[in-house]
Design a protein around this motif. Structure first.
Motif, short mmCIF file in Angstrom:
data_model
loop_
_atom_site.label_atom_id
_atom_site.label_comp_id
_atom_site.label_asym_id
_atom_site.label_seq_id
_atom_site.Cartn_x
_atom_site.Cartn_y
_atom_site.Cartn_z
N LEU A 10 0.77 -1.37 0.09
CA LEU A 10 -0.07 0.01 -0.07
C LEU A 10 0.84 1.32 0.07
O LEU A 10 0.33 2.21 -0.37
N GLY A 11 2.19 1.18 0.42
CA GLY A 11 2.90 2.37 0.28
C GLY A 11 3.78 2.21 1.53
O GLY A 11 4.02 1.15 2.25
N LEU A 48 10.69 12.07 12.34
CA LEU A 48 10.79 13.28 11.41
C LEU A 48 9.77 13.48 10.31
O LEU A 48 9.65 12.30 9.67
N LYS A 49 9.36 14.65 10.28
CA LYS A 49 8.47 14.71 9.13
C LYS A 49 9.01 14.68 7.73
O LYS A 49 10.23 15.22 7.58
N VAL A 50 8.49 14.22 6.65
CA VAL A 50 9.02 14.30 5.33
C VAL A 50 7.91 14.74 4.46
O VAL A 50 6.82 14.16 4.08
N GLY A 51 7.73 16.13 4.02
CA GLY A 51 6.66 16.74 3.46
C GLY A 51 5.31 16.76 4.28
O GLY A 51 5.36 16.76 5.60
N ALA A 52 4.20 16.54 3.59
CA ALA A 52 2.87 16.47 4.26
C ALA A 52 2.47 15.12 4.52
O ALA A 52 1.28 14.88 4.93
N GLU A 53 3.21 14.09 3.97
CA GLU A 53 2.93 12.58 4.30
C GLU A 53 2.98 12.28 5.79
O GLU A 53 3.77 12.84 6.70
N THR A 54 1.95 11.55 6.36
CA THR A 54 2.51 10.91 7.46
C THR A 54 3.38 10.16 8.01
O THR A 54 4.13 10.17 8.91
N PRO A 55 3.90 9.28 7.12
CA PRO A 55 5.13 8.40 7.42
C PRO A 55 6.37 9.42 7.17
O PRO A 55 6.32 10.37 6.48
N GLY A 56 7.34 8.87 8.05
CA GLY A 56 8.52 9.92 7.90
C GLY A 56 9.83 8.94 8.33
O GLY A 56 9.74 7.94 8.14
N LEU A 57 10.75 9.85 8.70
CA LEU A 57 11.99 9.00 9.05
C LEU A 57 11.85 8.87 10.58
O LEU A 57 11.80 9.78 11.42
N LEU A 58 12.37 7.48 10.88
CA LEU A 58 12.22 7.20 12.53
C LEU A 58 13.57 6.98 12.77
O LEU A 58 14.27 6.02 12.26
N LEU A 59 14.09 7.74 13.49
CA LEU A 59 15.45 7.68 14.39
C LEU A 59 15.57 6.79 15.58
O LEU A 59 14.61 7.07 16.38
#
Length: 135
Positions: A10-11, A48-59
């Protein structure tokens, strides 16, 4: 051959990056343009946010994760930007070194950085194929 169907992808969810020190990692990524969406210090996590999408970078702090240069070849996460060459200049101005000058790819230009733990991120644009770019 299996009778079961492959899962429907799904993404992307979050992209997890191992780091050795959460404060240092958050500082690095904030300089690179990633705002903090959520931080849970007691668990050693920051999203951390990546643009307007809900998924991001997880440190995620990992025991034994020390500073290292990026291994070659290394997995890379590329993120879309409007102008990779302008992004390279902005990264340099923020004190984030790029691995090399921006280079051409089939869709446009790309520039890459590596965090202190060797995680490599690329910033790529669609200047040669604008019809494929996000709106």
């Amino acid at each position: 051959m299996s009778d079961t169907a492959a899962p429907a992808l799904l993404g992307f969810d979050n992209t997890l990056l191992p780091v050795g020190d959460l404060d240092e990692a958050v500082g690095f990524y904030e300089r690179a343009g990633f705002p903090v969406a959520y931080r849970l210090d007691e668990a050693g996590l920051a999203i951390l946010k990546v643009g307007a999408e809900t998924p991001g970078l997880l440190l995620r702090v990992e025991d034994g994760a020390g500073h290292r240069p990026p291994p070659w070849p290394a997995p890379r996460v590329w993120l879309e930007v409007r102008d990779a060459r302008a992004t390279a200049a902005a990264l340099a101005a923020a004190g984030v070194p790029v691995l090399a000058e921006p280079f051409g790819v089939a869709t446009g230009w790309t520039v890459e950085i590596a965090d202190p733990w060797g995680n490599v991120l690329g910033f790529t644009d669609y200047s040669k194929r604008p019809e494929l770019a996000r709106a």
